[in-house]
Scaffold this active site. Structure first.
Site, PDB file in Angstrom:
ATOM      1  N   ARG A 206       0.846  -1.207   0.000  1.00 45.31           N
ATOM      2  CA  ARG A 206       0.000   0.000   0.000  1.00 45.31           C
ATOM      3  C   ARG A 206       0.876   1.250   0.000  1.00 45.31           C
ATOM      4  O   ARG A 206       0.583   2.229  -0.682  1.00 45.31           O
ATOM      5  CB  ARG A 206      -0.947  -0.026   1.213  1.00 45.31           C
ATOM      6  N   ASP A 247     -15.900  -3.764  -4.371  1.00 40.63           N
ATOM      7  CA  ASP A 247     -15.878  -4.980  -3.547  1.00 40.63           C
ATOM      8  C   ASP A 247     -17.297  -5.526  -3.504  1.00 40.63           C
ATOM      9  O   ASP A 247     -18.264  -4.797  -3.738  1.00 40.63           O
ATOM     10  CB  ASP A 247     -15.380  -4.675  -2.128  1.00 40.63           C
ATOM     11  N   SER A 248     -17.417  -6.829  -3.213  1.00 38.06           N
ATOM     12  CA  SER A 248     -18.750  -7.430  -3.120  1.00 38.06           C
ATOM     13  C   SER A 248     -19.250  -7.441  -1.680  1.00 38.06           C
ATOM     14  O   SER A 248     -20.299  -8.020  -1.404  1.00 38.06           O
ATOM     15  CB  SER A 248     -18.723  -8.850  -3.698  1.00 38.06           C
ATOM     16  N   ASP A 297      -6.494  -7.160  -6.197  1.00 37.13           N
ATOM     17  CA  ASP A 297      -6.064  -7.946  -5.029  1.00 37.13           C
ATOM     18  C   ASP A 297      -7.159  -8.943  -4.660  1.00 37.13           C
ATOM     19  O   ASP A 297      -7.813  -8.812  -3.622  1.00 37.13           O
ATOM     20  CB  ASP A 297      -5.761  -6.994  -3.857  1.00 37.13           C
ATOM     21  N   CYS A 337      -2.897 -14.311  -3.751  1.00 33.79           N
ATOM     22  CA  CYS A 337      -2.569 -14.835  -2.419  1.00 33.79           C
ATOM     23  C   CYS A 337      -2.835 -16.338  -2.374  1.00 33.79           C
ATOM     24  O   CYS A 337      -2.993 -16.923  -1.319  1.00 33.79           O
ATOM     25  CB  CYS A 337      -3.350 -14.099  -1.338  1.00 33.79           C
TER      26      CYS A 337
HETATM   27  N1  SAH Z   1      -6.827  -5.150  -0.970  1.00 32.23           N
HETATM   28  C1  SAH Z   1      -7.521  -5.349   0.288  1.00 32.23           C
HETATM   29  C2  SAH Z   1      -7.752  -6.808   0.615  1.00 32.23           C
HETATM   30  C3  SAH Z   1      -8.563  -7.575  -0.419  1.00 32.23           C
HETATM   31  S1  SAH Z   1      -9.223  -9.091   0.163  1.00 32.23           S
HETATM   32  C4  SAH Z   1      -6.764  -4.608   1.396  1.00 32.23           C
HETATM   33  O1  SAH Z   1      -5.707  -4.029   1.121  1.00 32.23           O
HETATM   34  O2  SAH Z   1      -7.238  -4.601   2.535  1.00 32.23           O
HETATM   35  C5  SAH Z   1     -10.282  -9.573  -1.112  1.00 32.23           C
HETATM   36  C6  SAH Z   1     -11.614  -8.837  -1.171  1.00 32.23           C
HETATM   37  O3  SAH Z   1     -12.288  -9.290  -2.332  1.00 32.23           O
HETATM   38  C7  SAH Z   1     -12.580  -9.066  -0.032  1.00 32.23           C
HETATM   39  O4  SAH Z   1     -12.887  -7.829   0.559  1.00 32.23           O
HETATM   40  C8  SAH Z   1     -13.842  -9.667  -0.680  1.00 32.23           C
HETATM   41  O5  SAH Z   1     -15.039  -9.145  -0.132  1.00 32.23           O
HETATM   42  C9  SAH Z   1     -13.687  -9.234  -2.105  1.00 32.23           C
HETATM   43  N2  SAH Z   1     -14.304 -10.065  -3.158  1.00 32.23           N
HETATM   44  C10 SAH Z   1     -14.292 -11.408  -3.267  1.00 32.23           C
HETATM   45  N3  SAH Z   1     -14.859 -11.793  -4.434  1.00 32.23           N
HETATM   46  C11 SAH Z   1     -15.221 -10.658  -5.089  1.00 32.23           C
HETATM   47  C12 SAH Z   1     -15.836 -10.395  -6.355  1.00 32.23           C
HETATM   48  N4  SAH Z   1     -16.167 -11.386  -7.179  1.00 32.23           N
HETATM   49  N5  SAH Z   1     -16.053  -9.114  -6.704  1.00 32.23           N
HETATM   50  C13 SAH Z   1     -15.728  -8.109  -5.856  1.00 32.23           C
HETATM   51  N6  SAH Z   1     -15.115  -8.303  -4.651  1.00 32.23           N
HETATM   52  C14 SAH Z   1     -14.880  -9.556  -4.271  1.00 32.23           C
END
Ligand code: SAH
Length: 393
Positions: A206, A247-248, A297, A337
């Site tokens: 970040r 995000d979802s 991510d 990840c």
């Molecule tokens: N980059 C973030 C962490 C991401 S974790 C940070 O720095 O804190 C992955 C995220 O993807 C989660 O919040 C989850 O809710 C979201 N997610 C999972 N599947 C998804 C999809 N199909 N579309 C949108 N968001 C999704």
């Protein structure tokens, strides 16, 4: 002390100090869930002290390779002290810190994060579960803290034959906590957040994102899989004019927006989009939008190598779409990840996405988890987070 004997020749990984023994390598010997056993080679030579997990494919997890060492309260105190001492020497620009990172800290199946004055722990193996009370006491003693929340609700506990369990192990009160990461104020809920509440592993990435946005004067940023907007705050701090978080999870987006305000940025510079990322990327292409910087991510698409092929297609798809959406000179911060997708495979996937999109890119940086997510040479499985920064030509 119960003895578990390995099959002939199956001692090799333990001799290389890998901390796991799979079910198929065990010749005989039984113990209770989480009980400490003496592991011997087929010839009867001492190999390790390990915890026994009767229902898991990973039948043994090593506590110690030292025959003279006893696995008792003192053992956990020493391992915890060693892990904490390492963190005091690491450059960690936050009071949100991973204190114990499982196998790499010599404590298989144990994750402990510290968020300011609150500890949050996950007991993920039969062995760490059995020593839970001892570990909790040692953690409080070593940190001087009085609040320890348990988030033993990860799916991997099922493989160990363990029920999920959450709640205050020690202490009480609000589960809402605040941390300072770099110059930013961030909040999380240890009871409701993902994992133990926050993705500490992306801390340094970040910061690199903020620095990159500033250096290249990026203005329009798309943060995909934003969770609570860590990369969005980084982009705003780096001087981006506008960030869209996708995000979802609605609660995650609500918190992302709260973070924008908490950090003193104009709320008009941020949009929170509750949507599927893949669909959003396609929609952006359809409507002719473009961005200067994009973060991808996603959650773990491949928990194990067996899922790697399907996961590879999913990674390639979103990376291809994101590369198309970037303006020339723009940057893609892309991550995986998935334990089942190694750094080399991930590189190939992103390269393939570029080829499919007809886009060449410079590899500006190769990224991994922040250093408190310790990695060791003996446990390659610990190297789960990998990222690339690609600058579109
Ligand atoms: N980059 C973030 C962490 C991401 S974790 C940070 O720095 O804190 C992955 C995220 O993807 C989660 O919040 C989850 O809710 C979201 N997610 C999972 N599947 C998804 C999809 N199909 N579309 C949108 N968001 C999704």
């Amino acid at each position: 002390m119960k003895v578990v004997k390995l099959r002939e020749g199956k001692e090799r990984s333990l001799l290389r100090r890998h901390p796991w023994v799979f079910q198929g390598s065990v010749a005989g010997g039984k113990a209770d869930s989480g009980e400490t056993v003496r592991v011997e080679s087929f010839e009867g030579k001492f190999l390790a002290w390990a915890s026994f997990s009767p229902s898991s494919m990973i039948r043994l997890r090593v506590w110690s390779f030292d025959e003279a060492e006893r696995v008792d309260a003192g053992y956990f105190e020493r391992r915890i002290a060693r892990a904490l001492e390492l963190r005091t020497r690491l450059p960690i620009a936050s009071d949100g810190v991973r204190l114990i990172h499982g196998e790499a800290d010599g404590l298989p199946g144990l994750i402990v994060d510290r968020y300011g004055g609150t500890l949050c722990a996950q007991f993920l193996s039969a062995g760490s579960e059995r020593w839970r009370a001892v570990i909790a006491e040692a953690l409080l003693g070593a940190t001087g803290l009085t609040r320890l929340y348990e988030r033993s609700d990860s799916g991997v506990r099922r493989l160990e034959g363990l029920e999920s369990r959450t709640g205050w192990l020690v202490g009480e009160g609000t589960t809402e906590v605040a941390i300072r990461e770099h110059a930013w104020q961030l909040t999380l809920d240890v009871a409701e957040g993902h994992k133990t509440g926050f993705y500490l592993d992306q801390r340094d990435n970040r910061k690199l994102f903020a620095d990159t946005v500033r250096h290249f004067c990026y203005q329009r940023v798309l943060n995909c899989y934003s969770y609570t907007g860590g990369f969005s705050i980084a982009a705003l701090a780096g001087g981006a004019a506008h960030v869209t978080s996708v995000d979802s999870s609605a609660p995650a987006l609500t918190r992302a927006h709260a973070h924008v305000v908490l950090n003193g940025f104009d709320a008009a510079r941020h949009d929170a989009l509750d949507a599927d990322v893949n669909q959003t990327l396609r929609e952006c292409i359809r409507t002719g939008r473009s961005f200067d910087a994009i973060v991808l991510d996603p959650p773990k698409f491949a928990p194990t190598a067996a899922h790697a092929e399907r996961a590879a297609r999913a990674y390639k798809d979103i990376n291809r779409l994101a590369l198309k959406l970037l303006d020339p000179g723009g940057a893609l911060f892309t991550f995986s990840c998935s334990g089942g997708v190694g750094a080399e495979l991930f590189h190939k996937i992103v390269a393939g996405a570029g080829l499919d999109a007809g886009i060449d890119g410079l590899i500006y940086a190769r990224l991994s988890a922040a250093p408190d997510h310790a990695m060791t040479v003996t446990f390659p499985e610990g190297e789960y987070l990998k990222g690339l920064v690609v600058i579109k030509r």
